[in-house]
Motif scaffolding. Sequence first.
Motif, PDB file in Angstrom:
ATOM      1  N   HIS A 180     -10.527   8.625   3.555  1.00  0.00           N
ATOM      2  CA  HIS A 180     -11.707   8.059   2.886  1.00  0.00           C
ATOM      3  C   HIS A 180     -12.699   7.371   3.825  1.00  0.00           C
ATOM      4  O   HIS A 180     -13.794   7.013   3.395  1.00  0.00           O
ATOM      5  N   ILE A 186     -11.244   1.150   4.070  1.00  0.00           N
ATOM      6  CA  ILE A 186      -9.965   0.487   3.769  1.00  0.00           C
ATOM      7  C   ILE A 186     -10.256  -0.929   3.273  1.00  0.00           C
ATOM      8  O   ILE A 186     -11.296  -1.498   3.605  1.00  0.00           O
ATOM      9  N   TYR A 244      -4.871   6.550   4.464  1.00  0.00           N
ATOM     10  CA  TYR A 244      -5.964   6.301   3.508  1.00  0.00           C
ATOM     11  C   TYR A 244      -7.309   6.256   4.236  1.00  0.00           C
ATOM     12  O   TYR A 244      -8.297   6.836   3.783  1.00  0.00           O
ATOM     13  N   TRP A 268       2.372  12.556   0.128  1.00  0.00           N
ATOM     14  CA  TRP A 268       1.247  12.586  -0.821  1.00  0.00           C
ATOM     15  C   TRP A 268       1.055  14.000  -1.374  1.00  0.00           C
ATOM     16  O   TRP A 268       0.700  14.173  -2.536  1.00  0.00           O
ATOM     17  N   ILE A 326      -1.467   2.563  -2.648  1.00  0.00           N
ATOM     18  CA  ILE A 326      -2.925   2.715  -2.532  1.00  0.00           C
ATOM     19  C   ILE A 326      -3.375   4.150  -2.811  1.00  0.00           C
ATOM     20  O   ILE A 326      -4.544   4.387  -3.131  1.00  0.00           O
ATOM     21  N   LEU A 327      -2.456   5.104  -2.733  1.00  0.00           N
ATOM     22  CA  LEU A 327      -2.824   6.516  -2.905  1.00  0.00           C
ATOM     23  C   LEU A 327      -3.617   6.746  -4.187  1.00  0.00           C
ATOM     24  O   LEU A 327      -4.646   7.405  -4.184  1.00  0.00           O
ATOM     25  N   THR A 368       0.479   4.214   5.950  1.00  0.00           N
ATOM     26  CA  THR A 368      -0.206   4.506   4.687  1.00  0.00           C
ATOM     27  C   THR A 368      -1.674   4.110   4.771  1.00  0.00           C
ATOM     28  O   THR A 368      -2.557   4.863   4.342  1.00  0.00           O
ATOM     29  N   ASP A 369      -1.949   2.927   5.314  1.00  0.00           N
ATOM     30  CA  ASP A 369      -3.338   2.466   5.414  1.00  0.00           C
ATOM     31  C   ASP A 369      -4.152   3.340   6.364  1.00  0.00           C
ATOM     32  O   ASP A 369      -5.340   3.590   6.141  1.00  0.00           O
ATOM     33  N   ASP A 372       0.819  -1.215   0.000  1.00  0.00           N
ATOM     34  CA  ASP A 372       0.000   0.000   0.000  1.00  0.00           C
ATOM     35  C   ASP A 372       0.854   1.266   0.000  1.00  0.00           C
ATOM     36  O   ASP A 372       0.454   2.292  -0.538  1.00  0.00           O
TER      37      ASP A 372
END
Lengths: 163, 422
Positions: free
Chosen positions: B155, B158, B151, B47, A158-159, B147-148, A99
């Motif tokens: 959002h 997951i 995310y 990001w 995953i971005l 990262t997860d 990810d």
Amino acid sequence: MDKLKGTVHKYGKDNIDTDVILPGPYLKIHDHAELATHAMEGLDPGFPKKVSQGDFLLTGANFGCGSSREHAPIALSSAGITAVLAPSFARIFYRNAVDGGYLLPIEIERSAVEKISDKNTLEIDVDKNAILNVTTGESFVMKQFPSLIKKIIECGGILHYKP
Amino acid sequence: MTSTEKIIARASSMPSVAPDDVVFVKVDKLMVHDVSGPGVIKVFEEWAKKGVHLERIWNPDKVWVSEDHFVPAADKISANNIMKLTNWTKKFGIKRHYKYGLGQYGICHTLSHEEGLVLPGEVYVGGDSHTNTTGGLGAFAIGLGHTDIAYSLMHGQIWIKVPETLLFNLEGQLPPHVMAKDIILKIIGDIGTDGANYRAMQFSGETTKQLIMDERLTLTNMTTEAGAKNGIIDADSITGSYLRDRTHEPFSALKGDLDASYAEKLTYEIDRLEPTVAKPYSPGNISPARELQGTEIDKAYIGSCTGAKLHDLRAAGKIMKGKKVKVRTEVVPAAQSIYLNAMNEGLIGIFLESGAVVGPPTCGACCGAHMGVLAKNEVCISTTNRNFPGRMGDVESKTYLASPLVVAASALTGMITDPRDI
């Protein structure tokens, strides 16, 4: 995907944990280049100096067990490692590697781990699930990535993946 | 469907799910601490360089932050991490920031249950591998990387690969001087540190139903050490009364079907279990405590999310009352509220009079990163959950893992001791 080619660094033992891959005292560090200098410090402090960009790590089963620290795949990837080959991975390490887009966690048979030696050169073709040992001429099969994992890898993490 | 499958089906709006399905689930609750929080902020910085900016997080009221690994800050880098985290939680409107020195705070996993932050049937993701702990309340609780978590914050969902479930039926009465820690060490010893890789570990049976919440949480906490994705215990009346004391949020438990299918069902006769110790360098390297009798130690440590809940401190206090420790001993309660309750019950006085030191609630010596670090060749017996090389200090130090009863008994003799022999 493009083929990967690199030199193997072999640490054949099972259960290499995240405390060994990136020891606890460095958890406060978040700079990727600095983390690279401590990669695998619990097992081989000389590791970062041995690795060139594009190299592979070859290990025993359950690689990356222990904590969820993303510092572990970041340290390896920033040191130059593009794929870890092992009979199995701990689940959070696997997720983080994919990810975060850091490196490929490639599952291979234990017999393949035994047949590949330190400093061998490998060529990995992810699309064909094929590994060629360029040094010895032997070829091996890697476990196919599940389709979602493959898509995330192709997105670079995953971005940019859209469910 | 199993309990885990039912929660995932509910959270992914699917009529049903089965092992190996990959689905996106809605996240109900999310946690980061002072290591994963700055890690997540770093992910957002990376990001941003790629043109993706975090404008708002999906639901600040469902997120909390703990300071536990590197407090009090021992150096500038730790202090700056805390400052960065504090500014970030303010910027994104996260009200629940459990701050060292400002009311209730402690180890993230301890707060998740002690404060009633997670409810049965919820999907709870945390930036720490021992997030599994909270499955003891009947939630689907999993640890994720930076990262997860980033995310999920962006959002509110997951991806999850639905795990198979291993069902552990624990039967019989827990013998005196045997604790949940002994049960889970025995199980990890049997199935190995990758015995539950990618799988759920569910605990059921007569013994489980009788265990108080603090003990159930010890079982689920250490499912991580068997490689499990999550640990889970169906919510029941014990869960209900535990949560009623801590939260007004309503909840309805999701329980597995009677005909659910399991990867394997294993039964453990708990009445025959003995005090158990995991030797260096693996939580799966177990022995009965009596077989290690006489092993000299330099330090005893009672702390961590798995070993310093109120019930754990009471167990240690029972052994240490009126006695003196023979080796240096540290007690670090898992949260401020636990510290206060232990003080009101007289436990802190028992520890201090025994000669032990009592430290402020943090992750303490567990991760060998902040305080109480072991020197080369030092031997420690600890109520924590990991004993990999270098986990608690020098790579040539040695850690034995055991219940608070075994650790307290060993503190009194200076060698590994079965509490039945005190």
